[in-house]
Design a protein around this motif. Sequence first.
Motif, PDB file in Angstrom:
ATOM      1  N   ARG A  65      -7.450  32.116 -29.649  1.00  0.00           N
ATOM      2  CA  ARG A  65      -8.559  32.509 -30.505  1.00  0.00           C
ATOM      3  C   ARG A  65      -8.096  32.661 -31.961  1.00  0.00           C
ATOM      4  NH1 ARG A  65     -12.652  36.988 -29.285  1.00  0.00           N
ATOM      5  NH2 ARG A  65     -11.157  37.653 -27.749  1.00  0.00           N
ATOM      6  N   SER A  66      -6.932  33.326 -32.146  1.00  0.00           N
ATOM      7  CA  SER A  66      -6.380  33.507 -33.492  1.00  0.00           C
ATOM      8  C   SER A  66      -6.162  32.175 -34.172  1.00  0.00           C
ATOM      9  CB  SER A  66      -5.012  34.167 -33.412  1.00  0.00           C
ATOM     10  OG  SER A  66      -5.091  35.428 -32.897  1.00  0.00           O
ATOM     11  N   LEU A  67      -5.481  31.274 -33.443  1.00  0.00           N
ATOM     12  CA  LEU A  67      -5.086  30.007 -34.050  1.00  0.00           C
ATOM     13  C   LEU A  67      -6.317  29.218 -34.483  1.00  0.00           C
ATOM     14  CD1 LEU A  67      -2.914  27.870 -34.700  1.00  0.00           C
ATOM     15  CD2 LEU A  67      -3.387  26.918 -32.463  1.00  0.00           C
ATOM     16  N   TRP A  68      -7.285  29.080 -33.558  1.00  0.00           N
ATOM     17  CA  TRP A  68      -8.416  28.214 -33.890  1.00  0.00           C
ATOM     18  C   TRP A  68      -9.348  28.867 -34.888  1.00  0.00           C
ATOM     19  CZ3 TRP A  68      -7.603  23.446 -33.367  1.00  0.00           C
ATOM     20  CH2 TRP A  68      -6.745  22.987 -32.376  1.00  0.00           C
ATOM     21  N   ALA A  69      -9.443  30.186 -34.848  1.00  0.00           N
ATOM     22  CA  ALA A  69     -10.250  30.862 -35.868  1.00  0.00           C
ATOM     23  C   ALA A  69      -9.643  30.635 -37.242  1.00  0.00           C
ATOM     24  CB  ALA A  69     -10.335  32.348 -35.575  1.00  0.00           C
ATOM     25  N   THR A  70      -8.308  30.668 -37.319  1.00  0.00           N
ATOM     26  CA  THR A  70      -7.656  30.458 -38.607  1.00  0.00           C
ATOM     27  C   THR A  70      -7.789  29.010 -39.050  1.00  0.00           C
ATOM     28  OG1 THR A  70      -6.122  32.200 -38.061  1.00  0.00           O
ATOM     29  CG2 THR A  70      -5.496  30.723 -39.841  1.00  0.00           C
ATOM     30  N   VAL A  71      -7.644  28.080 -38.087  1.00  0.00           N
ATOM     31  CA  VAL A  71      -7.823  26.661 -38.431  1.00  0.00           C
ATOM     32  C   VAL A  71      -9.218  26.446 -39.021  1.00  0.00           C
ATOM     33  CG1 VAL A  71      -8.129  24.379 -37.399  1.00  0.00           C
ATOM     34  CG2 VAL A  71      -6.120  25.742 -36.829  1.00  0.00           C
ATOM     35  N   VAL A  72     -10.223  26.995 -38.343  1.00  0.00           N
ATOM     36  CA  VAL A  72     -11.596  26.826 -38.827  1.00  0.00           C
ATOM     37  C   VAL A  72     -11.775  27.530 -40.173  1.00  0.00           C
ATOM     38  CG1 VAL A  72     -13.983  27.474 -38.349  1.00  0.00           C
ATOM     39  CG2 VAL A  72     -12.618  26.423 -36.569  1.00  0.00           C
ATOM     40  N   GLY A  73     -11.211  28.742 -40.299  1.00  0.00           N
ATOM     41  CA  GLY A  73     -11.340  29.478 -41.557  1.00  0.00           C
ATOM     42  C   GLY A  73     -10.707  28.744 -42.722  1.00  0.00           C
ATOM     43  N   VAL A  74      -9.536  28.183 -42.489  1.00  0.00           N
ATOM     44  CA  VAL A  74      -8.862  27.434 -43.555  1.00  0.00           C
ATOM     45  C   VAL A  74      -9.678  26.199 -43.905  1.00  0.00           C
ATOM     46  CG1 VAL A  74      -6.826  26.043 -44.080  1.00  0.00           C
ATOM     47  CG2 VAL A  74      -6.558  28.286 -43.056  1.00  0.00           C
TER      48      VAL A  74
END
Lengths: 283, 229
Positions: free
Chosen positions: A197-206
């Motif tokens: 969840r962390s990784l993909w949320a950050t990918v999407v946020g970036v």
Amino acid sequence: MSRLTPPLPKFLRPAPSRPERDGRPGRTGAPNGKPGEGAKPKRGKQLREGATEGSAKVVGYLDERTGASPFLRGFLYRKVPKGSSWFYTLGSATMFAFISQAVTGIFLAMYYVPDVNRAYDSVAHITHEVFLGELVRGMHRWGSTVMIILIFLHMARTFVFGAYKYPREIQWVIGVVLLVLTLAMGFSGYLLPFDQRSLWATVVGVNINASAPIMGPFIADFLRGGAEFNTATLARYYSLHMLLLPGLIGAMIGAHLYLVAKLGITAPPWLRADKKELAKEEI
Amino acid sequence: MAENRSPKNSAGKSPYTADRGMAGAFEGETVTRRRFMTTGALAAGGIASAAFALPALGFALGPLFEDGTNEAWQDVGAEDEFDPSSYVQRVINIVPDAGEAGKTTIYVRKFDDKQDMPSPSDEEQKLDPLPYVAMSTRCAHLGCPVRFYQAPKRFVCPCHGGVYNFQGIVDGGPPVRPLDRFYTRVRNGRVEVGERFSVNSELRRFKPRDPSQHLDGFWQYLYPARPST
């Protein structure tokens, strides 16, 4: 000047001289009989007096050398408008949430490893193995949400009460900077557990940042520390989350509080401005 | 000393320190020593601050000008493992040393003249099309991983409902351009996958862009490519 500042609280005032103390036996006293009954209250009283005197001496010593008491008196015993209510505590509540985040964060950092191969395991270690780890991590995790909610409530209070108006415009601007920094804290902290969840949320946020015209590609590369999510990304977020953003937030809270003390707080809008004298109440 | 030999400034004073009766003033001197020292101290402070601030800033911004992705060709299987009718899933490493986070899934199939439209980039440069199609799973909307479904022959993104056809061109949803691809080549009967490239809706090749960055029409000029050094 002294007329304008409120009087010192009792425990800070210089103690009156106590003639009865001279010529009395020391604290081991009560030479004649009944040491068990007679000495006890006396000793208690003396200890209490000694403690009061001692603390007054320490305060006096510090005050003489730092000049802190006029500042503290002005800051802690300032006048607040009549009608101040629980709505006025939201700012302090937000600051308390920040302090709680800072303290729990410091202790989490003792076990956390900001490395792409070990971050997830270290968080699992904190949650499942470290004594009270689940509690401390839970406080930090839920505390972040609480802080965001409180900061928005505080902002809503300021807006609805019109407290952003002259002369408090800079207060509002600093508050908005604090809001943005707090959201940045939430974003950078979200990556650190390093689960899916962390990784993909950050990918999407970036990539949301990347969607901005002209500057987007550069902002995204800065946030990732490269063209793709890589080993430097996690360390970068850790550094922002641990050092840069908390430092900035601390400094901004200092400026915010300075202005609170300098300008005072706004009276509730339903208080009549033409009866200023009635509106003042000392606490 | 006091003779009037120079133009006066707005305050009515001569710009020459000697004219103002300053002790030890030199002939023709216009900057007072106090002002010279102040300026010098400020300049020294500025240089000292810049000496650590600029390298630190460059240190933080450096990755903007580096590629950092895996440039090596990676073996994804023998030629006969792939055919034109369907995609085969493979995992490649796009960022070295980043552990699981550095890996990504790709979909590979053979290029087919009958069903595939050739890239205008190849036609202009009179090149053969890439022998294999290696489709990135990074959604062109916000970068979630897409999945290929064989029955409808579509790529579907779970996050915001982007849908791409068999060519990776947008069929529906929010994505702004087709799915990225990777260069492919054949060496000794093995299919190898190289660097990423982005494509626009005509499958013209571009340097890799982040998701959400347009490559068609006027919009493409608002999203500059990563500067190369």
